[in-house]
Design an enzyme around this catalytic site. Structure first.
Site, PDB file in Angstrom:
ATOM      1  N   ASP A   1      46.338  38.998  45.395  1.00 29.69           N
ATOM      2  CA  ASP A   1      45.959  39.709  46.607  1.00 29.69           C
ATOM      3  C   ASP A   1      46.646  41.074  46.555  1.00 29.69           C
ATOM      4  OD1 ASP A   1      44.869  39.938  49.320  1.00 29.69           O
ATOM      5  OD2 ASP A   1      46.969  39.912  49.931  1.00 29.69           O
TER       6      ASP A   1
ATOM      7  N   LYS B   1      37.880  34.951  50.857  1.00 31.43           N
ATOM      8  CA  LYS B   1      38.703  35.095  49.652  1.00 31.43           C
ATOM      9  C   LYS B   1      38.626  33.861  48.764  1.00 31.43           C
ATOM     10  CE  LYS B   1      42.056  38.578  51.126  1.00 31.43           C
ATOM     11  NZ  LYS B   1      43.478  38.895  51.357  1.00 31.43           N
TER      12      LYS B   1
ATOM     13  N   THR C   1      47.265  43.744  48.970  1.00 31.68           N
ATOM     14  CA  THR C   1      48.178  44.232  49.996  1.00 31.68           C
ATOM     15  C   THR C   1      49.357  43.291  50.177  1.00 31.68           C
ATOM     16  OG1 THR C   1      46.291  45.229  51.119  1.00 31.68           O
ATOM     17  CG2 THR C   1      48.344  45.056  52.368  1.00 31.68           C
TER      18      THR C   1
ATOM     19  N   ASP D   1      50.224  36.587  50.099  1.00 33.88           N
ATOM     20  CA  ASP D   1      51.368  36.563  51.015  1.00 33.88           C
ATOM     21  C   ASP D   1      51.300  35.396  51.981  1.00 33.88           C
ATOM     22  OD1 ASP D   1      49.405  37.285  52.792  1.00 33.88           O
ATOM     23  OD2 ASP D   1      50.096  39.353  53.018  1.00 33.88           O
TER      24      ASP D   1
ATOM     25  N   THR E   1      40.958  42.212  47.498  1.00 35.15           N
ATOM     26  CA  THR E   1      41.423  42.924  48.688  1.00 35.15           C
ATOM     27  C   THR E   1      40.278  43.097  49.683  1.00 35.15           C
ATOM     28  OG1 THR E   1      42.434  44.976  49.497  1.00 35.15           O
ATOM     29  CG2 THR E   1      40.949  45.173  47.631  1.00 35.15           C
ATOM     30  N   GLY E   2      40.637  43.276  50.922  1.00 33.17           N
ATOM     31  CA  GLY E   2      39.648  43.586  51.945  1.00 33.17           C
ATOM     32  C   GLY E   2      39.395  45.072  52.062  1.00 33.17           C
TER      33      GLY E   2
ATOM     34  N   ASP F   1      45.728  34.237  53.344  1.00 30.59           N
ATOM     35  CA  ASP F   1      45.270  33.798  52.027  1.00 30.59           C
ATOM     36  C   ASP F   1      45.262  32.281  51.878  1.00 30.59           C
ATOM     37  OD1 ASP F   1      45.105  36.481  51.232  1.00 30.59           O
ATOM     38  OD2 ASP F   1      47.229  36.507  50.722  1.00 30.59           O
TER      39      ASP F   1
END
Length: 681
Positions: A367, A545, A369, A564, A517-518, A568
């Site tokens: 991921d 995701k 961020t 994180d 990522t978004g 997720d």
């Protein structure tokens, strides 16, 4: 040989800080400690020496003769003490295995020493012509030595838990009005404020309400470099204030603390069974039946050829050789060592199977961020016009933003450093930016909406920089007056300095790297280019995701997802292995099998290295232990007696203990695995 698990249940973690919180190894060892086996070993050794020295077989071997007084009673008296007292742990374990209908190592040892004892006592009473007193004593003594060494090794691994608990201080300085008073840390309540002096340990999880300090958080993250913590920052029990006094408002105590959570994770991992352990347990049970059958066949065959002495001797030797002590140690010791070593490096294994699967991972999906990036914007570019140079642009912009709480404002202020002029008449314009006056001139900082409101055009001298920034997805802010644009700044989510090395390490191990990522595609691809990641999933909603993970799995990939843990969870659960990244109280994220206590993505490569190394050790130990039994049983049965090759029970015990020592030493080689990230040059 199944494990039993005892997770910590202490109301306040430091109450039990000298006691292990998990049981690892044979169930029959539950409650045993190295000292018990050590004491029994030394006493049985003292009793065994006269039995060996006065044995007719040993005297014949070495060509000497002794005849001390009452020598005929040495065997029955000393041998009985060795059997009933020295052999008690094995006898109790054998009875337990019969009661549980789970035959294994302890029952095999019990059978071997019981047969030897009965045969020897019958001989001393004149009923038989066989005597195994010295072999019996040597077998029990060597078994006690092996178990002592095993329990000592497992105890050393278990001490990782006890050392974690020992990090908590006994006393805490409670802030009571204008004074402080010392109270037992166990008496702290949520909401209390405590004073932590320089060099002192934080007594409970909480947040800093006054002061700042450099905190040594190595016990949680595995990173030795202290980190700066100020007002509002969360701190963890057991961490050390290295240089300043802070006041901390307690937010969690006892079982709710991060430290207690880590203890539970390590204890669970040490007590959980891996596939290799299940295989070892099944083999031990199978070995019981093989040993009984082999011993019976050996006895019948030798008796049938008219050699009762050889029949009994060989049958006993088969039972001794078949004791799967090395097999019982092969997996538990690797489990204990691997989880203890990983905990020290900030890698918290929640699920043994997850760690075991990491060796076969061929794709790691990060991921973006908060994992590959810091999750906070930083100024990555500044451009000025002929009226203002780049340094002046960032200084004036920082002055204008000085009273703003916006994350982008904080990034600009951080980039400007010292020497920022003082501004007045600060005003926020909703959705457009902020304005303030400096030396009588009104300045504004904002994005494209600010330019539209003031009908300002981007100067040609800034246009190329702005276009480049926008193409890579950066947020662009402008410094302007009422009539013109004076400069521009690019702000981007800052890539972690160690992320590039993490990707390179994984590639060097033959593992592919992907990113999800978004964020907008141009933002994602810019980060991908910087980190040399070509497989990028962009503009993905948090709820989707896990579909990206499924997509990779449909391509035939074995996927580890690193996130994180906030949004997720579905992806972490869908992946073959989920790794949660990030320190603090988030260490117990349920959806991940492995938790990286630090936010360093290089830890992923460490997990794979540990997985591969521990699996190699398990396989090596299983091959050695099982192979030893497979080769030795026919030899003990007398299959090569025609060639003059036979094994006595005592020699069998020696060889078996050598096998155990080899397995134990091989497991210790895990300590050579490099788990701490190598600092980025």
């Amino acid at each position: 040989m199944s494990h039993q698990h005892a997770s910590p249940t202490n109301d306040h973690a430091h109450h039990d800080r000298h006691e292990p919180t998990g049981n690892v190894g044979h169930d029959k060892h539950a409650g045993h400690d190295p000292e018990m086996f050590r004491d029994r070993f030394w006493l049985t050794l003292v009793l065994t020496i006269p039995l060996v020295v006065t044995s007719q077989m040993v005297m014949d071997w070495l060509g000497y003769s002794v005849d001390p007084p009452l020598v005929q009673w040495y065997g029955p008296i000393l041998g009985s003490i060795v059997f009933w007292w020295g052999g008690r742990p094995f006898l109790a374990g054998g009875v337990a295995e019969v009661r549980d209908r789970q035959p294994g190592m302890m029952l095999l040892i019990t059978m071997a020493i019981s047969v030897a004892y009965v045969a020897s006592m019958a001989t001393s009473l004149g009923w038989l012509e066989l005597e195994f007193w010295w072999e019996l004593a040597a077998l029990v003594t060597i078994m006690l030595l092996g178990h002592w060494q095993e329990m000592k090794a497992i105890g050393q691994a278990r001490n990782a838990l006890a050392s974690l608990a020992a990090l908590l201080p006994d006393e805490a300085d409670l802030v009571d009005g204008d004074t402080t008073r010392s109270i037992p840390a166990a008496d702290l309540q949520v909401g209390d404020v405590v004073l932590v002096r320089p060099g002192g340990r934080v007594p409970a999880d909480g947040a800093i309400v006054d002061g700042s300090a450099e905190l040594d958080e190595s016990m949680i993250t595995g990173e030795s470099k202290p980190v700066s913590r100020g007002v509002g920052a969360r701190v963890v029990a057991g961490t050390v204030s290295t240089d300043g006094s802070i006041r901390v408002r307690v937010a969690a105590i006892g079982d709710d603390t991060t430290l207690a959570g880590i203890q539970r994770l390590v204890a669970d991992a040490q007590a959980s069974q891996s596939r290799a352990q299940v295989l070892a347990d099944r083999f031990a049970a199978l070995l019981f039946y093989v040993a009984v059958a082999a011993g019976s066949i050996t006895f019948v065959v030798w008796w049938a050829v008219g050699d009762l002495d050889t029949a009994i001797t060989s049958a006993i030797t088969v039972l001794v050789i078949a004791c799967p002590h090395a097999l019982g140690l092969a997996i538990p010791l690797v489990i204990a060592l691997s989880t203890a070593l990983s905990a020290k490096a900030g890698i918290l294994v929640k699920d043994r199977l997850a760690l075991e699967r990491m060796r076969s991972i061929d794709t790691v999906l990060f991921d973006k961020t908060g994992t590959l990036t810091k999750g906070a914007h930083a100024v990555r570019g500044v451009a000025g016009t002929t009226q203002l140079d780049e340094r002046s642009v960032i200084r004036i912009a920082a002055a204008v933003e000085a009273d703003s709480e916006h994350p982008l404002a904080r990034a600009i202020i951080a980039a400007a450093g010292d020497g920022v002029p003082r501004a007045s008449n600060f005003r926020s314009i909703a959705g457009r930016g902020v304005t303030a006056d400096i030396d009588g001139t009104s300045y504004a900082v904002g994005g494209p909406a600010l330019l539209r409101t003031r009908n300002l055009q981007i100067p040609d001298e800034l246009r190329s920089d702005v276009v480049e920034w926008e193409e890579r997805g950066a947020a662009v802010l402008y410094l302007a007056t009422e009539t013109e644009i004076l400069g521009a700044m690019a702000l981007e989510d800052e890539v972690r300095p160690e992320a590039r090395q993490a990707v390179a390490e994984l590639r060097a191990m033959g593992v592919e790297v992907a990113m999800i990522t978004g964020d907008a595609r141009q933002v994602a691809e810019a980060v991908g280019r910087e980190l040399d990641i070509t497989d990028v999933f962009a503009e993905v909603l948090p709820s989707d995701k896990d579909q990206a993970v499924a997509t990779l799995q449909r391509r035939g990939k074995t996927v580890a997802m690193v996130g994180d843990g906030v949004n997720d969870a579905p992806a972490l659960a869908r992946a073959d292995v989920g790794l949660a990244i990030g320190a603090g109280t988030d260490v117990a994220i349920e959806s991940a099998g492995v938790v990286l206590a630090s936010s360093d993505p290089r830890g992923v490569a460490s997990v794979i290295r540990l997985s591969r190394a521990s699996y190699r050790k398990m396989v090596q130990n299983l091959v050695w232990a099982a192979g030893y039994n497979i080769v030795a049983i026919p030899l003990a049965a007398g299959a090569l007696a025609w060639a003059g090759l036979t094994l006595s029970p005592a020699v069998g015990a020696v060889l078996m203990s050598v096998s155990t020592i080899v397995v134990a030493l091989n497991a210790q080689l895990l300590r050579r695995v490099e788990l701490r990230p190598v600092p980025t040059p």
